[in-house]
Design a protein around this motif. Sequence first.
Motif, PDB file in Angstrom:
ATOM      1  N   ASN A   1       0.830  -1.206   0.000  1.00 32.23           N
ATOM      2  CA  ASN A   1       0.000   0.000   0.000  1.00 32.23           C
ATOM      3  C   ASN A   1       0.863   1.254   0.000  1.00 32.23           C
ATOM      4  N   ASN A   2       1.509   1.505  -1.147  1.00 33.99           N
ATOM      5  CA  ASN A   2       2.234   2.758  -1.330  1.00 33.99           C
ATOM      6  C   ASN A   2       1.271   3.832  -1.820  1.00 33.99           C
ATOM      7  N   PRO A   3       1.489   5.102  -1.452  1.00 39.69           N
ATOM      8  CA  PRO A   3       0.612   6.163  -1.965  1.00 39.69           C
ATOM      9  C   PRO A   3       0.897   6.466  -3.435  1.00 39.69           C
ATOM     10  N   THR A   4      -0.132   6.928  -4.144  1.00 39.53           N
ATOM     11  CA  THR A   4       0.059   7.402  -5.515  1.00 39.53           C
ATOM     12  C   THR A   4       0.832   8.719  -5.472  1.00 39.53           C
ATOM     13  N   PRO A   5       1.910   8.853  -6.251  1.00 42.84           N
ATOM     14  CA  PRO A   5       2.650  10.125  -6.252  1.00 42.84           C
ATOM     15  C   PRO A   5       1.746  11.290  -6.652  1.00 42.84           C
ATOM     16  N   THR A   6       2.004  12.456  -6.088  1.00 38.54           N
ATOM     17  CA  THR A   6       1.168  13.612  -6.396  1.00 38.54           C
ATOM     18  C   THR A   6       1.994  14.893  -6.399  1.00 38.54           C
ATOM     19  N   THR A   7       1.618  15.817  -7.290  1.00 35.33           N
ATOM     20  CA  THR A   7       2.247  17.143  -7.299  1.00 35.33           C
ATOM     21  C   THR A   7       1.220  18.247  -7.069  1.00 35.33           C
ATOM     22  N   GLY A   8      -0.056  17.881  -6.995  1.00 32.63           N
ATOM     23  CA  GLY A   8      -1.100  18.880  -6.789  1.00 32.63           C
ATOM     24  C   GLY A   8      -1.448  19.031  -5.310  1.00 32.63           C
ATOM     25  N   HIS A   9      -2.648  19.502  -5.053  1.00 30.75           N
ATOM     26  CA  HIS A   9      -3.059  19.748  -3.669  1.00 30.75           C
ATOM     27  C   HIS A   9      -4.516  19.342  -3.506  1.00 30.75           C
ATOM     28  N   TRP A  10      -4.874  19.019  -2.264  1.00 28.50           N
ATOM     29  CA  TRP A  10      -6.258  18.692  -1.924  1.00 28.50           C
ATOM     30  C   TRP A  10      -6.566  19.366  -0.592  1.00 28.50           C
ATOM     31  N   ASN A  11      -7.635  20.109  -0.553  1.00 29.48           N
ATOM     32  CA  ASN A  11      -7.976  20.918   0.614  1.00 29.48           C
ATOM     33  C   ASN A  11      -8.109  20.103   1.897  1.00 29.48           C
ATOM     34  N   ILE A  12      -8.461  18.833   1.802  1.00 31.57           N
ATOM     35  CA  ILE A  12      -8.616  18.031   3.020  1.00 31.57           C
ATOM     36  C   ILE A  12      -7.308  17.959   3.807  1.00 31.57           C
ATOM     37  N   LEU A  13      -6.169  18.071   3.115  1.00 34.14           N
ATOM     38  CA  LEU A  13      -4.887  18.020   3.815  1.00 34.14           C
ATOM     39  C   LEU A  13      -4.755  19.197   4.772  1.00 34.14           C
ATOM     40  N   ASP A  14      -5.254  20.364   4.379  1.00 27.72           N
ATOM     41  CA  ASP A  14      -5.215  21.539   5.244  1.00 27.72           C
ATOM     42  C   ASP A  14      -6.142  21.369   6.446  1.00 27.72           C
ATOM     43  N   ILE A  15      -7.231  20.677   6.226  1.00 27.93           N
ATOM     44  CA  ILE A  15      -8.191  20.469   7.316  1.00 27.93           C
ATOM     45  C   ILE A  15      -7.609  19.508   8.348  1.00 27.93           C
ATOM     46  N   TYR A  16      -6.969  18.424   7.845  1.00 22.95           N
ATOM     47  CA  TYR A  16      -6.361  17.466   8.778  1.00 22.95           C
ATOM     48  C   TYR A  16      -5.187  18.081   9.537  1.00 22.95           C
ATOM     49  N   SER A  17      -4.289  18.720   8.787  1.00 25.30           N
ATOM     50  CA  SER A  17      -3.011  19.168   9.363  1.00 25.30           C
ATOM     51  C   SER A  17      -2.708  20.598   8.944  1.00 25.30           C
ATOM     52  N   PRO A  18      -3.374  21.582   9.533  1.00 33.32           N
ATOM     53  CA  PRO A  18      -3.110  22.980   9.172  1.00 33.32           C
ATOM     54  C   PRO A  18      -1.642  23.333   9.396  1.00 33.32           C
ATOM     55  N   ASP A  19      -1.079  24.055   8.450  1.00 34.74           N
ATOM     56  CA  ASP A  19       0.297  24.565   8.547  1.00 34.74           C
ATOM     57  C   ASP A  19       1.351  23.459   8.539  1.00 34.74           C
ATOM     58  N   ARG A  20       0.971  22.262   8.093  1.00 30.76           N
ATOM     59  CA  ARG A  20       1.956  21.178   7.964  1.00 30.76           C
ATOM     60  C   ARG A  20       1.897  20.634   6.541  1.00 30.76           C
ATOM     61  N   ASP A  21       3.049  20.333   5.977  1.00 30.33           N
ATOM     62  CA  ASP A  21       3.123  19.786   4.620  1.00 30.33           C
ATOM     63  C   ASP A  21       3.060  18.264   4.713  1.00 30.33           C
ATOM     64  N   VAL A  22       1.825  17.734   4.831  1.00 30.31           N
ATOM     65  CA  VAL A  22       1.619  16.300   5.019  1.00 30.31           C
ATOM     66  C   VAL A  22       0.629  15.813   3.975  1.00 30.31           C
ATOM     67  N   SER A  23       0.898  14.661   3.372  1.00 32.43           N
ATOM     68  CA  SER A  23      -0.007  14.105   2.368  1.00 32.43           C
ATOM     69  C   SER A  23      -0.365  12.673   2.741  1.00 32.43           C
ATOM     70  N   HIS A  24      -0.026  11.701   1.878  1.00 33.75           N
ATOM     71  CA  HIS A  24      -0.261  10.289   2.139  1.00 33.75           C
ATOM     72  C   HIS A  24       1.063   9.627   2.507  1.00 33.75           C
ATOM     73  N   VAL A  25       0.990   8.498   3.214  1.00 38.23           N
ATOM     74  CA  VAL A  25       2.176   7.669   3.444  1.00 38.23           C
ATOM     75  C   VAL A  25       1.805   6.217   3.195  1.00 38.23           C
ATOM     76  N   ALA A  26       2.823   5.372   3.071  1.00 34.16           N
ATOM     77  CA  ALA A  26       2.582   3.937   2.940  1.00 34.16           C
ATOM     78  C   ALA A  26       2.100   3.370   4.270  1.00 34.16           C
ATOM     79  N   THR A  27       1.301   2.317   4.197  1.00 34.65           N
ATOM     80  CA  THR A  27       0.852   1.647   5.419  1.00 34.65           C
ATOM     81  C   THR A  27       1.262   0.187   5.361  1.00 34.65           C
TER      82      THR A  27
END
Length: 593
Positions: free
Chosen positions: A567-593
């Motif tokens: 379960n690797n994340p799909t690479p991304t160069t764009g943005h999704w607003n939910i990331l700001d909602i989860y982690s305001p002021d942090r540059d966090v996206s998906h990680v492998a599980t």
Amino acid sequence: MDGAKLDGKTVAEHIVDFLERREVKHVFGLCGHTNIAVLAALAESPIDFVTVRHEQIASHAADAYARVTGKASVVLSHLSPGLTNCATGVANAALDCVPMVVIAGDIPTHYYGKHPHQEVNLHADAAQWEIYRPFVKRAWRVDRADLMAEILEKAFHLAESGQPGPVLVNVPMDIFSEVIPSDSFDRIRDNTRALKKPSIDDETAREIIEALAQAENPVAYVGGGILLAQASEELREFVEHMGLPVAHSLMGKGALRDDHPLVLGMTGFWGTELVNQTCLNADYIFAVGTRFKEADCSSWYPGYTFNIPGSKVIHIDIEPQEIGRNYPTEIGVIADAKAALRVLIRVACEMYPEGFRRPALEKKIAGFRTNFKTRNVEMATSSAFPMMPERILADTRKALPEDAIITTDVGWNKNGVGQQFDILTPGSILTPGGFATMGFGPPGAIGAKLAAPDRVVISLVGDGGFGQNPSMLATAVELDLGIIWLVMNNNAFGTIAGLQKAHYGLTYGTTFPGSAAAPANGPGYADIARAYGAEGHRLSAADELLPALETAIASGKPTVLDVPMINNPTPTTGHWNILDIYSPDRDVSHVAT
């Protein structure tokens, strides 16, 4: 009434006659006491009734069937729980603008207000049809048998015209069984089957062509409207003449072959640096058949995918509400994509007969593709097991013919496919876009195979999506449909697990016991397939996938391939607003599980 008795046909029988005249070949659904009059009429008809074990399977299969045929599909539903089971698939079709006519049985008219068996009645009597109002183009409740003909005619026209979509025709069961004369159905026999679609005038075409000709960095941005209008060939001819690089939304994937020298790729959150940066630098964006949806536009944040205002927008769409909804538009045109592009091609050839070439841009696109594949080659050829998702997609592309139809679901099989799986025949990928419905792909493959029996059909699906409605295997086996379901099995709701771990440090409620390599008492998807009478294989090494796919294609049998996946994340160069909602002021996206 004497004339009605002489005619001797029930409303249900007239409905089936009507469907035959419209050249309907299949009706998808599930029986119930409110609709068996229609089933009895279908029993004597050349129309095949596709029986399923759950109504959501019927609506997803009908959705895919309509995407492949280009015509409204038909679903037959029972009342209340049948109709609510259908709802997810109908809503999925609605958000992806897929034409569909849902015919549902309901309580008898003479029991209105008495709250009979299975009626939806908490706030209003005889109100079942209102359940669908938020997402269908129109919902009719048929209260008189003599109105059935004109309502059906309106239903098909509305489903297929303008921005296509589903409609509901809600029929009390006593009306299905009422005997009526044929005059109301005779009256509409010679009515047109399809409405003519709007185009553009030459003056508007010249304005668009001149703007694109004067632009320094124009980009064509296309969506699913190109595929709905079956306008891929017109799009190809136009962008080649004007030298326009082509970006696309998720739903626009496959509008042109992915190996076309002008195709940039899919925009947005899962877009590559090439496509997002090219769109950011565009001075003019020529948008056709797209709604500029959130994931495709990096939640509309400037600086990721589009800089609008800044870039100027020319927007052609069949639906007026879509123009200017999310971005200001300089030239907005209400027109069918195919008809508009035909005019634009003619006018462009008249105004600029030599056309435009952008060799430097084509070289840049070709170079990016080569570099992307080079960077990806380690993952795409990895012998790791459980498998790398990139290897699964690479081997699948090798095994499939160019015109194979692929249904996706959600997760890597949708986002990863959109980003790095070449679609080589326009319209051959069927994806749940607006609703992003987990569970669409497996039953969607049934509809696709019925619509195109001579083409290879494969469902790329996660274990979460496959587990939604595995009973679709019963229908596939009964109809001997040679479909392949490739279960990308990461033993999790993988995309959500990756998000949760990245932002909250845990995977509670998003993963299943055990691991992809060794699920703990989890379902054996190959065993489930065999129990339904299909072929089933669980892979134990990466090198087994390509030959397993080739064997499944050659066999022509319904086959499930259970493929353990990391379960690797799909690479991304764009943005999704939910990331700001989860982690305001942090540059966090998906990680492998």
